[in-house]
Design an enzyme around this catalytic site. Structure first.
Site: not given
Ligand code: GLN
Length: 492
Positions: A178, A79, A154
């Site tokens: 995410s 990532k 994400s």
């Molecule tokens: N969808 C969640 C957010 O927008 C989680 C994102 C994540 O785990 N980095 O914060």
């Protein structure tokens, strides 16, 4: 061999050990697939072919000299939130478009030490804020099961790359879902470890008290191989725990489904917005686990309604603080012709950050400001503790807790949900991060549009081995995890 991309990590390890193929052949095979297919999937922000081949040759040389270990020469992609020395690290943001880290994240360094070959860096929502990967400055990644849909986020690039067979496994990070949600949307297995299990050093911070790196792969077994690399105490991360690390691969058969007590939170299955198909597939998977000898126990998680508001105060508050460092001064994007220092800060940040990131900086700054701090931030911290206690109480009577990973399957690209609608989609994943617990997503079937559905299993602290083992047992008895995405089938 033409189907190297179909092999599991264990098969890759054995194939390399038995000289059925070299790391160079394997790496070239993946690079060719990326060049051919990733124009449609758009999972990579950066592909590093030259470097990958240098690493592959080094792995082959090491193997000939007798120095190889179990993963020497196996490719991986990271990532783009993990710092990689000499390779651009963007976190999906324009503000880091020109950023080349002078050091490797601990996770990346451990991968190198284990002999993994880096194929490149994977797309993500900007600074890991989002659930679709559409918040990336580098454009949306598509879902390999249906290119009109998002891969989730994400860690959407990580999920899409693995689902399209463009990497055998990948790293992800999970601040509020995410790893689990994109794994769910793309039909993969993804593990969010206990907070403190995996070093955060060199992992660009979103919300430091919630962020945790973990593996994303096709099966629990493949995840176990990557967990063996990622897990462990790191002196460079003061929040990483000095806790005994299991051999996750060796432990894959250690937990029996027979006698396993699975908690079913009654609040979770009445959530507005839980899609019929998702509910049905998750219930079928629980029935299967019951047939395999598990006991389903109804439990109460009374704080369910507080998950979204609590997370969406704490995470932006921490983000607003963490993101102060991106100011156009020492590295990253700088606006043109600033008239003074204030102008430099303001315009570099306004031009460098995307809309969702700016929204969260504003929310977080507000929640932390004098006069509102107690009413919002401190209150949210108190609620966070109650959420954690809710889970600890539940674990007195059950071994794991089951839930969907997300209320729906993958959204259409451009669905244009309001921020609040988007945030509500995180209902099933956020509490795990607020409590610091480990949780895993496993694919358990498809909706009527042939998009994957995921089951989430939440464990008690440090129970990663148990979670991987339970999913491994389930995957020995089912074949959801072996099904391949449409684009992977077309390019078999
Ligand atoms: N969808 C969640 C957010 O927008 C989680 C994102 C994540 O785990 N980095 O914060």
């Amino acid at each position: 061999m033409t189907d190297l991309h179909r092999l599991s990590i264990r098969e890759l390890s054995e194939g390399l050990a038995n000289a059925q193929f070299s790391s160079r052949e394997l790496t070239e095979h993946y690079l060719k697939r990326i060049a051919k297919i990733d124009v449609q999937v758009k999972s990579y922000v950066t592909v590093t072919p030259e470097l990958a081949l240098v690493e592959a040759d080094a792995a082959d040389t090491l193997r000939k000299a007798g120095g190889a270990n179990v993963l020497t020469g196996v490719p991986i992609a990271h990532k783009d939130i993990f710092c990689t020395q000499g390779i651009k690290t963007t976190a999906g943001s324009k503000i880091l478009d020109n950023f080349i880290s002078p050091y490797d994240a601990t996770v990346v360094a451990k991968g190198k030490a284990a002999g993994l070959v880096t194929l490149g860096k994977l797309n993500m929502d900007e600074f890991a804020m989002g659930s679709t990967s559409e918040n990336s400055y580098y454009g949306a990644t598509t879902n390999p099961w249906n290119l009109d849909h998002v891969p989730g986020g994400s860690s959407g690039g990580s999920a899409a790359a693995v689902a399209a067979d463009l990497a055998p496994f990948a790293t992800g990070t999970d601040t509020g879902g995410s790893i689990r949600q994109p794994a769910s949307f793309c039909g993969l297995t993804g593990l969010k470890p206990t907070y403190g299990r995996v070093s955060r050093f060199g992992m660009i911070a979103y919300a430091s008290s919630l962020d945790q790196g973990g593996p994303m792969a096709r099966s629990a077994e493949d995840c176990a191989y990557l967990m063996n690399v990622m897990a462990g105490h790191d002196a460079k991360d003061s929040t990483s725990m000095n806790q005994v690390v299991d051999n996750y691969v060796a432990n894959l058969n250690d937990t029996s489904i027979k006698g396993l007590r699975i908690g079913i939170p009654k609040q979770y299955f009445n959530v507005a917005g839980l899609a019929e198909d998702v509910k049905a597939r998750v219930e079928e998977s629980l029935k299967k686990l019951e047939d395999m000898g598990a006991t389903l126990v109804e439990i109460d998680l009374n704080m369910t309604e507080s998950y979204v508001p609590t997370y969406y105060l704490i995470a932006p508050a921490e983000a607003s603080s963490n993101l102060q460092r991106f100011d156009g001064v020492r590295y990253g994007y700088r606006c043109e012709n600033p008239v003074d220092l204030m102008d430099l800060y303001k315009r570099s940040r306004s031009e460098g950050f995307g809309a969702e990131v700016q929204r969260r900086i504003l929310i977080g700054t507000y929640a932390l400001s004098a006069g509102y701090y107690d009413a919002y931030y401190v209150k949210a911290q108190k609620v966070r503790r109650l959420i954690q206690q809710d889970f600890l109480k539940a674990f007195e009577s059950v071994d794991v807790i089951a839930a969907p990973s997300a209320p729906t399957t993958a959204y259409k690209i451009g669905a244009d949900l309001t921020p609040v609608e988007m945030y509500l989609g995180d209902i099933y994943t956020l509490a795990v991060n607020l409590a610091g617990l480990p949780a895993i997503n496993a694919p358990v079937g498809f909706d009527q549009n042939n998009l994957p559905v995921g089951l989430q299993l939440i464990g008690n602290y440090w129970s990663e081995s148990q979670l991987l083992s339970v999913v491994h047992q389930y995957q020995q008895a089912t074949d959801w995890h072996t099904q391949r995405a449409a684009i992977a089938e077309e390019n078999a």
